[in-house]
Every structure is written in structure tokens, then in C-alpha cells.
Design a protein around this motif. Structure first.
Motif, PDB file in Angstrom:
ATOM      1  N   ASN A 177      45.676  42.295  33.027  1.00  0.00           N
ATOM      2  CA  ASN A 177      44.331  42.370  32.467  1.00  0.00           C
ATOM      3  C   ASN A 177      43.394  42.693  33.627  1.00  0.00           C
ATOM      4  O   ASN A 177      43.839  42.947  34.743  1.00  0.00           O
ATOM      5  CB  ASN A 177      43.939  41.076  31.744  1.00  0.00           C
ATOM      6  CG  ASN A 177      44.084  39.862  32.647  1.00  0.00           C
ATOM      7  OD1 ASN A 177      43.565  39.841  33.763  1.00  0.00           O
ATOM      8  ND2 ASN A 177      44.784  38.834  32.171  1.00  0.00           N
ATOM      9  N   LYS A 178      42.105  42.665  33.375  1.00  0.00           N
ATOM     10  CA  LYS A 178      41.157  43.086  34.414  1.00  0.00           C
ATOM     11  C   LYS A 178      41.218  42.218  35.658  1.00  0.00           C
ATOM     12  O   LYS A 178      40.818  42.646  36.736  1.00  0.00           O
ATOM     13  CB  LYS A 178      39.738  43.090  33.847  1.00  0.00           C
ATOM     14  CG  LYS A 178      39.530  44.156  32.781  1.00  0.00           C
ATOM     15  CD  LYS A 178      38.099  44.150  32.275  1.00  0.00           C
ATOM     16  CE  LYS A 178      37.892  45.227  31.215  1.00  0.00           C
ATOM     17  NZ  LYS A 178      36.515  45.234  30.693  1.00  0.00           N
ATOM     18  N   ASP A 179      41.691  41.008  35.531  1.00  0.00           N
ATOM     19  CA  ASP A 179      41.703  40.097  36.669  1.00  0.00           C
ATOM     20  C   ASP A 179      43.096  39.802  37.204  1.00  0.00           C
ATOM     21  O   ASP A 179      43.242  39.060  38.173  1.00  0.00           O
ATOM     22  CB  ASP A 179      41.038  38.762  36.276  1.00  0.00           C
ATOM     23  CG  ASP A 179      39.592  38.961  35.849  1.00  0.00           C
ATOM     24  OD1 ASP A 179      38.888  39.729  36.534  1.00  0.00           O
ATOM     25  OD2 ASP A 179      39.183  38.367  34.841  1.00  0.00           O
ATOM     26  N   THR A 180      44.119  40.371  36.565  1.00  0.00           N
ATOM     27  CA  THR A 180      45.482  40.018  36.960  1.00  0.00           C
ATOM     28  C   THR A 180      46.315  41.261  37.255  1.00  0.00           C
ATOM     29  O   THR A 180      46.392  42.179  36.437  1.00  0.00           O
ATOM     30  CB  THR A 180      46.177  39.208  35.850  1.00  0.00           C
ATOM     31  OG1 THR A 180      45.368  38.085  35.504  1.00  0.00           O
ATOM     32  CG2 THR A 180      47.538  38.733  36.320  1.00  0.00           C
ATOM     33  N   ILE A 181      46.932  41.272  38.420  1.00  0.00           N
ATOM     34  CA  ILE A 181      47.858  42.332  38.804  1.00  0.00           C
ATOM     35  C   ILE A 181      49.216  41.681  39.033  1.00  0.00           C
ATOM     36  O   ILE A 181      49.336  40.702  39.773  1.00  0.00           O
ATOM     37  CB  ILE A 181      47.410  43.047  40.097  1.00  0.00           C
ATOM     38  CG1 ILE A 181      45.980  43.578  39.954  1.00  0.00           C
ATOM     39  CG2 ILE A 181      48.380  44.171  40.445  1.00  0.00           C
ATOM     40  CD1 ILE A 181      45.798  44.613  38.890  1.00  0.00           C
ATOM     41  N   TYR A 182      50.228  42.210  38.376  1.00  0.00           N
ATOM     42  CA  TYR A 182      51.567  41.642  38.484  1.00  0.00           C
ATOM     43  C   TYR A 182      52.432  42.460  39.444  1.00  0.00           C
ATOM     44  O   TYR A 182      52.333  43.683  39.513  1.00  0.00           O
ATOM     45  CB  TYR A 182      52.243  41.606  37.115  1.00  0.00           C
ATOM     46  CG  TYR A 182      51.601  40.637  36.150  1.00  0.00           C
ATOM     47  CD1 TYR A 182      51.863  39.274  36.235  1.00  0.00           C
ATOM     48  CD2 TYR A 182      50.748  41.099  35.152  1.00  0.00           C
ATOM     49  CE1 TYR A 182      51.280  38.389  35.343  1.00  0.00           C
ATOM     50  CE2 TYR A 182      50.159  40.217  34.261  1.00  0.00           C
ATOM     51  CZ  TYR A 182      50.431  38.866  34.368  1.00  0.00           C
ATOM     52  OH  TYR A 182      49.834  37.989  33.489  1.00  0.00           O
ATOM     53  N   ILE A 216      43.445  49.254  31.307  1.00  0.00           N
ATOM     54  CA  ILE A 216      43.051  48.388  30.185  1.00  0.00           C
ATOM     55  C   ILE A 216      42.647  49.230  28.981  1.00  0.00           C
ATOM     56  O   ILE A 216      43.018  48.934  27.834  1.00  0.00           O
ATOM     57  CB  ILE A 216      41.907  47.452  30.610  1.00  0.00           C
ATOM     58  CG1 ILE A 216      42.403  46.408  31.621  1.00  0.00           C
ATOM     59  CG2 ILE A 216      41.306  46.749  29.393  1.00  0.00           C
ATOM     60  CD1 ILE A 216      43.489  45.498  31.101  1.00  0.00           C
ATOM     61  N   LYS A 217      41.895  50.296  29.209  1.00  0.00           N
ATOM     62  CA  LYS A 217      41.483  51.176  28.103  1.00  0.00           C
ATOM     63  C   LYS A 217      42.686  51.852  27.464  1.00  0.00           C
ATOM     64  O   LYS A 217      42.750  52.010  26.245  1.00  0.00           O
ATOM     65  CB  LYS A 217      40.496  52.215  28.617  1.00  0.00           C
ATOM     66  CG  LYS A 217      39.131  51.641  28.994  1.00  0.00           C
ATOM     67  CD  LYS A 217      38.191  52.725  29.491  1.00  0.00           C
ATOM     68  CE  LYS A 217      36.830  52.134  29.858  1.00  0.00           C
ATOM     69  NZ  LYS A 217      35.905  53.168  30.379  1.00  0.00           N
ATOM     70  N   ARG A 218      43.637  52.259  28.286  1.00  0.00           N
ATOM     71  CA  ARG A 218      44.856  52.879  27.742  1.00  0.00           C
ATOM     72  C   ARG A 218      45.627  51.894  26.878  1.00  0.00           C
ATOM     73  O   ARG A 218      46.138  52.252  25.809  1.00  0.00           O
ATOM     74  CB  ARG A 218      45.749  53.379  28.877  1.00  0.00           C
ATOM     75  CG  ARG A 218      45.225  54.580  29.612  1.00  0.00           C
ATOM     76  CD  ARG A 218      46.195  55.002  30.694  1.00  0.00           C
ATOM     77  NE  ARG A 218      45.651  56.066  31.531  1.00  0.00           N
ATOM     78  CZ  ARG A 218      46.265  56.566  32.605  1.00  0.00           C
ATOM     79  NH1 ARG A 218      47.439  56.060  32.972  1.00  0.00           N
ATOM     80  NH2 ARG A 218      45.709  57.524  33.308  1.00  0.00           N
TER      81      ARG A 218
END
Length: 235
Positions: A177-182, A216-218
Motif C-alpha cells: 500500500n502507500k506506506d508499505t513496501i515488501y 496503487i492506482k494500477r
């Protein structure tokens, strides 16, 4: 190794060379002609006895041209020593790099050749990937350093922004999400396939973070499309 084309071009070149002379005595390779100089000059008219024009011309290849013509410079390398020229080029270089989002801290590598080739290089934020852009002036065109710099930087940007497709067991980063990068590894599972299809696979954490909004938009658009397809299937 000399291939067939090179051999044919050599024959065509000898033929063209021979036709330039009115007197066989001035020929630079007369000693290799099968007709002796005495016979050529004393017994027969030159126009009818020339040796090399009797060889068949190979129509599928041309002849060699003067190397001086091939190497005529398109760019005066000495211009790089001019402060005014360097400032002019660096200004364009930095503006183009910023426009395409290239790493500005490494935006200082430009290589030139007298034949009109420009190579630029940027180093990724992980110091492991080099993004290179090359612009080559066409032999028939005049060299324009401003256009060359812009094309080279644009191509370096294309290399940097090209989708990263991790191989099996290769590490990559994805946006949750906008705040999380895995941080994950490609196991060729369904989740990996979806990430790669969405362009949600990046070499570095910073690249994933910088593209989070786009991803996120995709995801939102893909979710809407899948829901629509599911509803149509139920009908």
C-alpha cells in the motif's frame, strides 16, 4: 579472417583503382599485374591491355573507400576544453536528467567521440546497476550535441524505468500500500505473477517507494476490472 564479402570488395577496389590511371607506369601495384610493364607500355595501347578492369565486377558488394573519408570527424573533441561549452552541455544534461527522474548525484558522466557518438551513464541508488544511454549521429547527418545529449539521457531513462522481471528465486520489492513496501522472492506463484503483470516488481526499495502511487492506482483499476468480469460471469 577474411570473408567472401571482403574478398569481393578487394577485387572491386582494384578495378576502380586501375581505372584512375592513364599510364601503367604510375600504378602502385604494377608488379602484381599479370602483364609485364614492358608489354603494357611498349607493345599495346594502355586502354586495351589493362589487367584489373578485366576482372569481373561483383555487383552485390561495393568497393573500399578512402579511410580518410570514413574517419572524417563530426565533432571537435577539443571543444570539451572550453568552459563555455561544458557549461552549456552540463545545463542541458542536468535538465534532461531531472525531467526523467534520473539519479542526480551520478548525473556527471558524459563521453564523446569525434565520430558523433555520445554515451551517458547513471548509477542506480543501490550502486549496482548502471543505466547507459547512447546516441549516434547518422553518417549523413550533421552532428548536433544538444540533440545528442537529449537522446542519450532519454535512452538512459528508458533503461532505468524498464520493468524489472525477476527470475526464479530472484529477490525483488513490491508495493503493498502507500506506506508499505515488501521484500520478497519470486517463486513463480500466483502472487508473483500478479506483481510482475502489474509492474509491481522493483530492484530496489527506493524504486518501489518512488512508484508506490502509480502501482496503487494500477491495483485499484485491476481490482475494478476483475470484479466486473466476475459479475458478468455470474450473470
Amino acid at each position: 579472417m577474411i570473408d567472401d564479402k571482403t574478398a569481393k570488395m578487394a577485387i572491386n577496389t582494384l578495378k576502380a583503382y586501375c581505372q584512375q590511371f592513364d599510364n601503367c607506369g604510375t600504378c602502385a601495384i604494377q608488379e602484381n599485374c599479370w602483364i609485364s610493364l614492358e608489354e603494357r607500355c611498349d607493345r599495346y595501347p594502355v586502354s586495351t591491355i589493362r589487367c584489373f578492369p578485366r576482372m569481373n565486377l561483383y555487383m552485390d558488394v561495393s568497393c573500399f573507400v578512402n579511410s580518410d573519408v570514413l574517419r572524417t570527424p563530426k565533432f571537435d573533441i577539443k571543444q570539451k576544453d572550453s568552459v563555455a561549452f561544458r557549461n552549456y552541455i552540463n545545463k542541458i544534461f542536468m535538465e534532461e536528467a531531472e525531467k526523467y527522474g534520473l539519479p542526480m548525484n551520478t548525473a556527471n558522466s558524459i563521453k564523446w567521440t569525434a565520430r558523433g557518438t555520445i554515451v551517458v551513464m547513471f548509477v542506480g541508488d543501490d550502486d549496482k546497476m548502471n543505466y547507459i544511454g547512447v546516441a549516434k549521429c547518422h553518417p549523413d547527418d550533421a552532428f548536433n550535441p544538444e540533440i545528442g545529449i537529449k537522446l542519450a539521457v532519454e535512452r538512459a531513462a528508458q533503461a532505468m524505468h524498464a520493468p524489472f522481471i525477476p527470475g526464479y528465486n530472484e529477490h525483488y520489492y513490491c508495493v503493498g500500500n502507500k506506506d508499505t513496501i515488501y521484500s520478497t522472492v519470486n517463486r513463480n506463484e500466483a502472487a508473483d505473477a500478479l506483481c510482475i503483470a502489474l509492474g509491481n516488481s522493483f530492484r530496489t526499495y527506493n524504486q518501489a517507494k518512488a512508484n508506490a502511487g502509480v502501482i496503487i492506482k494500477r491495483i485499484e483499476r485491476a481490482t475494478e476490472l476483475l470484479k466486473k468480469l466476475q459479475d458478468e460471469g455470474e450473470e
